[in-house]
Design an enzyme around this catalytic site. Structure first.
Site, PDB file in Angstrom:
ATOM      1  N   ILE A  15      23.014  13.725  -3.126  1.00  0.00           N
ATOM      2  CA  ILE A  15      24.031  14.106  -2.133  1.00  0.00           C
ATOM      3  C   ILE A  15      24.310  12.883  -1.273  1.00  0.00           C
ATOM      4  O   ILE A  15      23.395  12.368  -0.617  1.00  0.00           O
ATOM      5  CB  ILE A  15      23.543  15.243  -1.211  1.00  0.00           C
ATOM      6  CG1 ILE A  15      22.939  16.402  -2.012  1.00  0.00           C
ATOM      7  CG2 ILE A  15      24.675  15.756  -0.325  1.00  0.00           C
ATOM      8  CD1 ILE A  15      22.114  17.353  -1.158  1.00  0.00           C
ATOM      9  N   HIS A  16      25.535  12.415  -1.271  1.00  0.00           N
ATOM     10  CA  HIS A  16      25.827  11.266  -0.413  1.00  0.00           C
ATOM     11  C   HIS A  16      27.266  11.250   0.099  1.00  0.00           C
ATOM     12  O   HIS A  16      27.574  10.558   1.062  1.00  0.00           O
ATOM     13  CB  HIS A  16      25.573   9.957  -1.170  1.00  0.00           C
ATOM     14  CG  HIS A  16      26.670   9.607  -2.128  1.00  0.00           C
ATOM     15  ND1 HIS A  16      26.742  10.129  -3.397  1.00  0.00           N
ATOM     16  CD2 HIS A  16      27.766   8.812  -1.986  1.00  0.00           C
ATOM     17  CE1 HIS A  16      27.813   9.666  -4.007  1.00  0.00           C
ATOM     18  NE2 HIS A  16      28.455   8.866  -3.178  1.00  0.00           N
TER      19      HIS A  16
END
Length: 357
Positions: free
Chosen positions: A203-204
């Site tokens: 997740i970024h």
């Protein structure tokens, strides 16, 4: 002798370029000069990085990064132009959609140097993404567009590419070349203790990390899925800080580890059961290693993965994420050729040589 200046600004671009650079090295009549703009400072990009990844070290480091999009791009154009005036190349080669990509293309076009764009024609159709603007502008001023997929060519045709002064080539995807090459060099992360199957998640993307609602829904979904299958989550410090600010916390069954290098990531992809990500590149890498992918975004540039049912878009909807994991039946036939089967770099070099004749 054909002289090519390659413009790179981030570690993922170096990994992609490594495949093409290795192919350049097999041709005595091609000289490559590499410029690293410094757009994304990465402490992991030491000499060891280049040695382990078998990537040529940059000939120039411009040290530009950390500013606004406008300031960064403007400084890059100025400094790249100075190098191009010194080197006098036949081609400038750019990758993808970063500010470095656009700056290299602009600097070259102003000096009437031919531009080759690798990963041309990709579209998310979300003009709020700076990357989308960079892609479109770079494509428009390139002399040859190397498209990874037929979908990318279709995008260009819908924009009127036939009326541009450019050539379009279906090259395949250099990321698949790299995946094949690096699979033999993959290494398990040293801080990872896990036995049996696991889900790999990343997740970024700002649309998820900067939205409390979206990030909360993703965390809740990961916690539910982790009840049945452990999840390995390499976590960037920025995302970690966002997660720590949430009222809800990750389950202990979600194994958070520090950010990993590419060879560690290849091991994780190759050994996981399934990928859950908001990354663009990781969606394709899941396919390269025959793994289904749940994409935590509302759109993707890699629509062929959706069309062939290797990938499913779920956004940040908790019910959709859990249902995709528990109920969706992904295609298991990964033999279909979507990205060139590892021949993209060779196709690119052959096209450049043919263009010069």
């Amino acid at each position: 002798m054909i002289k090519v200046v390659t413009i790179l600004g981030a570690r993922p671009q170096f990994i992609k370029a490594g495949s093409v650079s290795r192919e350049f090295g097999a041709h005595e009549n091609i000289q490559e000069v590499i410029i690293h703009t410094g757009q994304h400072y990465d402490a992991n990009m030491s000499d060891i990085f280049f040695d382990e990844m078998k990537i040529p070290k940059p000939d120039y480091f411009l040290g530009i990064g950390g500013n606004s999009h406008g300031a960064m791009t403007g400084q890059m154009i100025e400094k790249i132009e100075a190098v191009l005036l010194t080197e006098q190349p036949d081609w400038v080669l750019v990758y993808g959609d970063t500010n470095s990509t656009l700056a290299g293309a602009i600097a070259a076009s102003k000096l009437h140097i031919k531009v080759a764009h690798i990963e041309a024609g990709l579209r998310s159709f979300n003009m709020n993404m700076p990357e989308e603007v960079n892609r479109i502008l770079t494509d428009r001023i390139s002399s040859i567009l190397f498209c990874p997929t037929q979908t990318a060519i279709n995008n260009l045709q819908s924009e009127g590419v036939d009326k541009w002064q450019t050539q379009v080539s279906l090259s395949g995807d250099v990321m698949q070349d790299g995946a094949i090459f690096y699979k033999e060099l993959a290494e398990k992360p040293i801080d990872l203790e896990i036995n049996g199957e696991f889900v790999l998640s990343t997740i970024h993307r700002a649309e998820n990390t900067d939205s409390t609602t979206r990030l909360t829904a993703i965390v809740e979904s990961l916690n539910v899925i982790a009840e049945s299958t452990p999840i390995v989550l390499p976590l960037h410090p920025r995302t970690k800080a966002k997660l720590e600010a949430l009222p809800i916390k990750l389950s202990p069954a979600v194994k958070v580890i520090a950010p990993v290098g590419y060879l560690n990531m290849v091991w994780l992809i190759d050994n996981c059961k399934l990928v859950m990500t908001d990354s663009g590149g990781l969606q394709k890498e899941a396919f390269f290693f025959a793994k289904p992918c749940i994409t935590l975004r509302d759109e993707t540039e890699w629509v062929e993965l959706i069309d062939h049912n290797f990938n499913i878009l779920v956004g940040a909807d908790k019910k959709a994420i859990i249902a995709a994991y528990n109920e969706h039946v992904f295609s298991s036939d990964f033999n279909v050729d979507l990205y060139g089967n590892g021949l993209a770099s060779s196709n690119i070099i052959n096209a450049l040589i043919k263009y010069e004749k």
